[in-house]
Design a protein around this motif. Structure first.
Motif, PDB file in Angstrom:
ATOM      1  N   SER A  24     -10.742  -3.055   1.531  1.00  0.00           N
ATOM      2  CA  SER A  24     -10.862  -2.297   2.797  1.00  0.00           C
ATOM      3  C   SER A  24     -11.884  -1.173   2.652  1.00  0.00           C
ATOM      4  O   SER A  24     -12.703  -0.954   3.550  1.00  0.00           O
ATOM      5  CB  SER A  24      -9.524  -1.660   3.191  1.00  0.00           C
ATOM      6  OG  SER A  24      -8.552  -2.625   3.382  1.00  0.00           O
ATOM      7  N   LYS A  53      -8.013 -14.072   3.180  1.00  0.00           N
ATOM      8  CA  LYS A  53      -7.240 -13.633   4.360  1.00  0.00           C
ATOM      9  C   LYS A  53      -7.449 -12.145   4.614  1.00  0.00           C
ATOM     10  O   LYS A  53      -7.510 -11.695   5.752  1.00  0.00           O
ATOM     11  CB  LYS A  53      -5.753 -13.947   4.168  1.00  0.00           C
ATOM     12  CG  LYS A  53      -5.462 -15.420   4.350  1.00  0.00           C
ATOM     13  CD  LYS A  53      -3.981 -15.696   4.366  1.00  0.00           C
ATOM     14  CE  LYS A  53      -3.739 -17.154   4.758  1.00  0.00           C
ATOM     15  NZ  LYS A  53      -2.412 -17.623   4.489  1.00  0.00           N
ATOM     16  N   LYS A  54      -7.538 -11.390   3.542  1.00  0.00           N
ATOM     17  CA  LYS A  54      -7.801  -9.948   3.684  1.00  0.00           C
ATOM     18  C   LYS A  54      -9.165  -9.739   4.349  1.00  0.00           C
ATOM     19  O   LYS A  54      -9.309  -8.918   5.262  1.00  0.00           O
ATOM     20  CB  LYS A  54      -7.772  -9.288   2.291  1.00  0.00           C
ATOM     21  CG  LYS A  54      -8.144  -7.827   2.283  1.00  0.00           C
ATOM     22  CD  LYS A  54      -7.051  -6.978   2.903  1.00  0.00           C
ATOM     23  CE  LYS A  54      -7.501  -5.551   3.098  1.00  0.00           C
ATOM     24  NZ  LYS A  54      -6.467  -4.704   3.666  1.00  0.00           N
ATOM     25  N   ALA A  56     -10.703 -11.811   6.294  1.00  0.00           N
ATOM     26  CA  ALA A  56     -10.579 -12.229   7.703  1.00  0.00           C
ATOM     27  C   ALA A  56      -9.921 -11.124   8.525  1.00  0.00           C
ATOM     28  O   ALA A  56     -10.342 -10.835   9.643  1.00  0.00           O
ATOM     29  CB  ALA A  56      -9.767 -13.519   7.793  1.00  0.00           C
ATOM     30  N   SER A  57      -8.902 -10.460   7.949  1.00  0.00           N
ATOM     31  CA  SER A  57      -8.190  -9.417   8.697  1.00  0.00           C
ATOM     32  C   SER A  57      -9.099  -8.226   8.984  1.00  0.00           C
ATOM     33  O   SER A  57      -8.835  -7.440   9.885  1.00  0.00           O
ATOM     34  CB  SER A  57      -6.944  -8.962   7.920  1.00  0.00           C
ATOM     35  OG  SER A  57      -7.336  -8.108   6.850  1.00  0.00           O
ATOM     36  N   LEU A  58     -10.162  -8.096   8.198  1.00  0.00           N
ATOM     37  CA  LEU A  58     -11.109  -6.990   8.413  1.00  0.00           C
ATOM     38  C   LEU A  58     -12.278  -7.419   9.308  1.00  0.00           C
ATOM     39  O   LEU A  58     -13.264  -6.704   9.453  1.00  0.00           O
ATOM     40  CB  LEU A  58     -11.653  -6.512   7.053  1.00  0.00           C
ATOM     41  CG  LEU A  58     -10.611  -5.899   6.113  1.00  0.00           C
ATOM     42  CD1 LEU A  58     -11.178  -5.738   4.700  1.00  0.00           C
ATOM     43  CD2 LEU A  58     -10.140  -4.548   6.643  1.00  0.00           C
ATOM     44  N   ASP A 393      -1.619  -5.112  -1.786  1.00  0.00           N
ATOM     45  CA  ASP A 393      -2.329  -4.388  -0.737  1.00  0.00           C
ATOM     46  C   ASP A 393      -1.503  -3.167  -0.392  1.00  0.00           C
ATOM     47  O   ASP A 393      -0.729  -3.187   0.560  1.00  0.00           O
ATOM     48  CB  ASP A 393      -2.516  -5.302   0.477  1.00  0.00           C
ATOM     49  CG  ASP A 393      -3.656  -4.835   1.364  1.00  0.00           C
ATOM     50  OD1 ASP A 393      -4.229  -3.770   1.078  1.00  0.00           O
ATOM     51  OD2 ASP A 393      -3.975  -5.545   2.336  1.00  0.00           O
TER      52      ASP A 393
END
Ligand SMILES: Cc1ncc(COP(=O)(O)O)c(C=O)c1O
Length: 394
Positions: A24, A53-54, A56-58, A393
């Motif tokens: 992040s 996936k992390k 993608a979430s960002l 996370d």
């Protein structure tokens, strides 16, 4: 309990642990420096699903270098997927055609795409990876196995040669791990100038310009300074302003290491300690067959004592270095070689490194293990169990 101890207690070692919080933080730096850009994660750097996936979430998309990576990106929920593979086969193209934007790396790939489009009676929009005449540092350009030479692009009538294709994107990637802010700024400007030339040559607008990778990270703080992101951001905004009338297109940036390198730690375990001719060895589980990059570095150093060249990327990186910790209760330190357990004298992860005095069963950690780490390891040699991977996370 520290996550490393917890994982060790539950699953044993070796393993990789990736920290989503670091991803992040790194993503925020890129988003602030390149406002409005689409950011793509180079999946080859780390294809572990929770990492994807992390990303993608960002809101990060995919730089996919194989058909399998396109599928991984879809599974991870990445919205924008660009497939830029050095030499896809017809089967690869059939597999990805409806799933992503395709970038052609050669005239042969354009022919495969033309055939695929003609067979389906459609006009296919594709990007072009160009090997430009300019270089990152102003030195003369060298031959490359990637992309189509710029000079050949200007000699080609793409509409005539490929009637079922529309070239609507430009992709350039010529260097990874750039830490010179001015060089990177000049590079972006050179790409934009080439994009305008390409638009004029094609007679149509480009939908996207992919500047490739290049954003470097500090591996060795004693030898390297980080990029000046504030200055880079100013450069980006001034070149966007300068070319805004000619280019109303999406800008894309690819990154593997900057986004992911610092999120990863490799954790292995001392399984033997021995002395030979006055040298002490800590022998650990899964050296080369766990985290190959430090081992490759030791292999190359005798041939490149000053600096390992950029052409070895991503297998070996200039000024690469690792913080290595032996998680031991001892207050003493000692100088040792850390060797893997493979039947090869080259399986050495670190030479003459000063660490806390360890005993068999202690864990050893390496940082810089979030990119080009597990994905580069030769895992089958000697058929040892493979490291596991974990994602936190917090
Ligand atoms: C085409 C392309 N784009 C982007 C990257 C990512 O580079 P980096 O991890 O240095 O950001 C690579 C790395 O090999 C690449 O080949």
């Amino acid at each position: 309990m520290h996550p490393i101890e917890k994982i060790r207690a539950e699953h044993g070692a070796p393993f990789y642990i990736y920290d989503g919080k670091v991803i992040s933080e790194q993503a925020s730096i890129l988003k602030n420096t390149f406002p409005g850009f689409g950011i793509l994660f180079s999946i080859k750097a780390n294809p572990f699903m929770p990492v994807l996936k992390k990303m993608a979430s960002l809101g990060i998309g995919a730089d996919a270098a194989s058909a399998k990576e396109v599928d991984l990106a879809i599974d991870a929920g990445m919205k924008e997927i660009y497939y830029s593979c050095p030499a896809p086969t017809k089967e690869d193209i059939d597999h990805v055609l409806d799933k992503c934007r395709i970038i052609a790396d050669s005239f042969h790939v354009l022919t495969l795409l033309e055939e695929a489009a003609a067979a389906r009676s459609l006009t296919l929009a594709v990007g072009l990876r160009i090997h430009p005449d300019f270089t990152m540092d102003g030195s003369p350009q060298m031959p490359s196995k990637f992309g189509i030479d710029e000079s050949l692009v200007w000699k080609t009538d793409f509409r005539k040669a490929y009637p079922h294709l529309t070239i609507n994107g430009l992709h350039i990637h010529i260097r990874s791990q750039v830490l010179d802010t001015e060089q990177l700024g000049n590079y972006y400007e050179n790409v934009l100038a080439l994009a305008i030339h390409l638009q004029n040559h094609l007679g149509n607008k480009l939908n996207y310009i992919n500047f490739g990778g290049g954003v470097g990270k500090v591996y060795d703080a004693a030898k390297q300074d980080p990029l000046d992101f504030k200055k880079l951001q100013q450069t980006i905004s001034s070149i966007k302003e300068k070319y805004k009338n000619e280019l109303s297109t999406k800008f894309l940036l690819e990154s593997g290491r900057f986004l992911a390198c610092d999120c990863g730690t490799y954790v292995t375990e001392i399984v033997d300690i021995k002395e030979s001719h006055g040298k002490k060895f800590y022998i650990v589980k899964n050296g080369a067959n766990g985290f190959f990059k430090p081992v490759l570095r030791q292999m190359l150093l005798p041939f490149h004592p000053d600096q390992i060249g950029a052409s070895y990327e991503p297998f070996a990186t200039e000024n690469d270095s690792y913080e290595i910790h032996v998680l031991s209760d001892s207050n003493e330190t000692e100088i040792v070689d850390i060797a893997g357990h493979l039947c090869s004298g080259a399986d050495i992860m670190a030479k003459d490194v000063k660490v806390k005095k360890g005993t068999i069963g202690d864990l050893v950690t390496f940082n810089h293990a979030g990119s080009y780490a597990y994905s580069l390891a030769p895992l089958l040699f000697a058929s040892q169990p493979m490291p596991k991977e974990f994602f936190i996370d917090e």
